[in-house]
Design an enzyme around this catalytic site. Structure first.
Site, PDB file in Angstrom:
ATOM      1  N   LYS A  96      13.635 -52.261   6.849  1.00  0.00           N
ATOM      2  CA  LYS A  96      14.942 -52.896   6.696  1.00  0.00           C
ATOM      3  C   LYS A  96      15.692 -52.349   5.480  1.00  0.00           C
ATOM      4  O   LYS A  96      15.162 -52.326   4.370  1.00  0.00           O
ATOM      5  CB  LYS A  96      14.736 -54.411   6.566  1.00  0.00           C
ATOM      6  CG  LYS A  96      16.008 -55.247   6.610  1.00  0.00           C
ATOM      7  CD  LYS A  96      15.634 -56.720   6.547  1.00  0.00           C
ATOM      8  CE  LYS A  96      16.831 -57.633   6.701  1.00  0.00           C
ATOM      9  NZ  LYS A  96      16.413 -59.062   6.641  1.00  0.00           N
ATOM     10  N   GLU A 151      11.998 -60.353  14.089  1.00  0.00           N
ATOM     11  CA  GLU A 151      11.614 -59.976  12.739  1.00  0.00           C
ATOM     12  C   GLU A 151      10.502 -60.922  12.270  1.00  0.00           C
ATOM     13  O   GLU A 151      10.426 -62.074  12.702  1.00  0.00           O
ATOM     14  CB  GLU A 151      12.854 -60.126  11.856  1.00  0.00           C
ATOM     15  CG  GLU A 151      12.711 -59.801  10.397  1.00  0.00           C
ATOM     16  CD  GLU A 151      14.004 -60.110   9.633  1.00  0.00           C
ATOM     17  OE1 GLU A 151      14.192 -59.501   8.583  1.00  0.00           O
ATOM     18  OE2 GLU A 151      14.810 -60.963  10.089  1.00  0.00           O
ATOM     19  N   CYS A 187      18.041 -57.641  11.693  1.00  0.00           N
ATOM     20  CA  CYS A 187      18.681 -58.867  11.216  1.00  0.00           C
ATOM     21  C   CYS A 187      19.941 -58.628  10.372  1.00  0.00           C
ATOM     22  O   CYS A 187      20.984 -58.276  10.892  1.00  0.00           O
ATOM     23  CB  CYS A 187      17.652 -59.696  10.450  1.00  0.00           C
ATOM     24  SG  CYS A 187      18.101 -61.438  10.223  1.00  0.00           S
TER      25      CYS A 187
END
Length: 273
Positions: free
Chosen positions: A115, A44, A153
């Site tokens: 995300k 990321e 993540c």
């Protein structure tokens, strides 16, 4: 359709110098290609990173057809593999999008993902600077007959995200991360990556930043939760074989997906941030 492919994870410490980040990706991807990897996954925020999130991220944000993604395309084309990496993407607002891109050997973007769950935890406030992605059908991409999907993540703490990917046919989840160090954080990282692989009977390829900010420990976990490749705390790559017969055998022994009695449906957001 291949019976197996080699997947690599690459970890390094991205900086505020996007050109230097591309050079690091190029070097690690070249090493992965030399070991016959068909996919290489990077962290990321691979395009731009500073320890403290702030206006520098917004200023450095790029579109999906910007210089960073074009650079990934050149690497993917030269090495004949798929490259997955995190992009600080522009939104035309005072916040940016924490985006993943999967770039094909053609040099084109094969899939992208914004995300969903922002890191407003452990004393951090990612939503101060990042716009969350919209809930939409998963974008997937296929490599030699294997279906791969994108997740980022903090999303790994929400099992519904991975399950939605699996419902879309994903067999390998690629997970770029910037997993911040802290008490028990490395334990959480290993446990959550492994759990998502076991409960979904899939492969997970997770790539993190190296210390001092990230925990490192990039890894590839198989459908039985076996860590089949990993890196410690230094920049580098790890390569593992993703096998069709392993997926089939594990799902025969543990038919959890077939036996489940619940489905995942989108929820209303807690807030507009």
């Amino acid at each position: 359709m291949s019976e197996s492919i080699l997947v690599a994870v690459g970890q390094f410490a991205p900086t505020a110098d996007s050109a230097a980040n591309l050079a690091a990706i190029d070097e690690l991807a070249t090493r992965a290609a030399a070991r016959s990897a068909r996919v290489v996954v990077f962290p990321e925020y691979s395009s731009y990173f500073e320890k403290e999130m702030g206006p520098g991220f917004v200023a450095a944000a790029q579109p999906l057809d910007g210089s960073f993604v074009r650079g990934l395309g050149r690497i993917a084309a030269r090495l004949d593999l798929h490259v997955v990496a995190g992009l600080v993407a522009s939104t035309g607002t005072e916040r940016f999008s924490n985006t993943l891109v999967a770039v094909a050997p053609s040099g084109e973007v094969a899939a992208s993902y914004r995300k969903l769950h922002l890191y407003d935890a452990f004393g951090q406030r990612e939503s101060d600077w990042v716009l969350p992605g919209e809930i939409e059908a998963p974008q997937t991409f296929v490599v030699d007959g294997f279906t791969l999907g994108l997740q980022t993540c903090y999303d790994i703490r929400f099992p519904e995200v991975t399950r939605m990917l699996v419902d879309a046919g994903v067999e390998v989840v690629v997970l770029p991360a910037e997993w911040v160090r802290g008490p028990l954080k490395e334990h959480h990282w290993r446990t959550l990556v492994t759990a998502r692989a076991i409960e979904n009977t899939i492969y997970v390829a997770a790539a993190d930043h190296v210390p001092p900010v990230g925990v490192g420990n990039s890894m590839i976990v198989d459908p039985h939760g076996v860590e089949i490749a990993a890196i410690g705390d230094e920049p580098g790559i790890a390569v593992a074989e993703v096998r069709r017969d392993r997926l089939t055998d594990v799902r025969r022994v543990n038919p959890a997906l077939a036996l489940r009695r619940f489905r995942v449906v989108p929820a209303e957001p807690a807030s507009d941030r």
